[in-house]
Design a protein around this motif. Sequence first.
Motif, mmCIF file in Angstrom:
data_model
loop_
_atom_site.group_PDB
_atom_site.id
_atom_site.type_symbol
_atom_site.label_atom_id
_atom_site.label_comp_id
_atom_site.label_asym_id
_atom_site.label_seq_id
_atom_site.Cartn_x
_atom_site.Cartn_y
_atom_site.Cartn_z
ATOM 1 N N ARG A 92 35.791 8.124 101.860
ATOM 2 C CA ARG A 92 34.439 7.689 101.495
ATOM 3 C C ARG A 92 33.625 7.345 102.737
ATOM 4 O O ARG A 92 32.448 7.709 102.850
ATOM 5 C CB ARG A 92 34.497 6.488 100.551
ATOM 6 C CG ARG A 92 33.126 6.104 99.972
ATOM 7 C CD ARG A 92 33.209 4.879 99.079
ATOM 8 N NE ARG A 92 34.119 5.107 97.958
ATOM 9 C CZ ARG A 92 35.313 4.545 97.843
ATOM 10 N NH1 ARG A 92 35.752 3.710 98.765
ATOM 11 N NH2 ARG A 92 36.076 4.811 96.804
ATOM 12 N N ALA B 206 30.244 9.165 104.176
ATOM 13 C CA ALA B 206 29.055 8.313 104.280
ATOM 14 C C ALA B 206 28.417 8.341 105.662
ATOM 15 O O ALA B 206 27.281 7.858 105.818
ATOM 16 C CB ALA B 206 29.426 6.873 103.925
ATOM 17 N N ILE C 186 24.846 3.740 99.897
ATOM 18 C CA ILE C 186 25.569 4.707 100.716
ATOM 19 C C ILE C 186 26.941 4.991 100.130
ATOM 20 O O ILE C 186 27.355 6.149 99.986
ATOM 21 C CB ILE C 186 25.698 4.180 102.167
ATOM 22 C CG1 ILE C 186 24.344 4.228 102.865
ATOM 23 C CG2 ILE C 186 26.729 4.992 102.949
ATOM 24 C CD1 ILE C 186 24.330 3.558 104.222
ATOM 25 N N ALA C 187 27.666 3.937 99.765
ATOM 26 C CA ALA C 187 29.008 4.108 99.197
ATOM 27 C C ALA C 187 28.943 4.880 97.883
ATOM 28 O O ALA C 187 29.798 5.751 97.622
ATOM 29 C CB ALA C 187 29.656 2.749 98.985
ATOM 30 N N ALA D 241 28.257 8.580 98.623
ATOM 31 C CA ALA D 241 29.437 9.220 99.194
ATOM 32 C C ALA D 241 30.493 9.455 98.129
ATOM 33 O O ALA D 241 31.126 10.522 98.078
ATOM 34 C CB ALA D 241 30.000 8.359 100.328
#
Length: 225
Positions: free
Chosen positions: A103, A107, A120-121, A124
């Motif tokens: 991840r 990202a 963002i997480a 991703a």
Amino acid sequence: MQDRALLRVTALEKSVPGGRQLFRGLDLTARAGQLIAIVGESGVGKSTLLNILAGLDAPDAGHVAIEDTILDTLDEAALTRLRATRIGFVFQAFHVLPYLTLRQNVALPLALVSNDRRAIADQAQAMLARVGLGTRGDGYARDLSGGELQRVAIARALVHRPALILADEPTGNLDPDTAAKILTLFSDAVREQGVAAIIVTHSAAAAAIADDVLTLTASGLERAR
């Protein structure tokens, strides 16, 4: 709009130290959702061309434009921002960082332009799911096969929704069956996201998935099929 030109190359010329000309008069247009394969003999300048398209090397003459931005009008800081936001890269050697989770690897392009860690997480993770690794986000590269590593690399190249993806022998380290699956995944993702993609390859299988196959010669690009 799928017919929108995302890459325009005009009258490009490049020589190597010593004066040998790699190519001249090189013109190229790549549109949204279009995948172009560039083939040619070793030493003809395929990797150099990719570097020029990415703004990592400068041509001797001619221009490269990504969307409406002409690369030779940008300083180094602006070129770095352009690469971070509008270009995705897929390499033969994967370049997945072993000390980051999958991840976190995916990202990376988002982290260059945003501080919203949750968003963002989430992005991703969603992209990992699209390449069939949705349950592996907390894992590390050491546990992955070559095909899985390339899936991570493709997810990372696409996650920030670039205009252009540049791929240098993206299946060169994969067995034929895995390579075929990765090429299908890559082709489908390019078309779904409306990205323009340029693949440099020696692989007939990789060239076969492209909309156009062009041979690089000293005179520029010639249509191979």
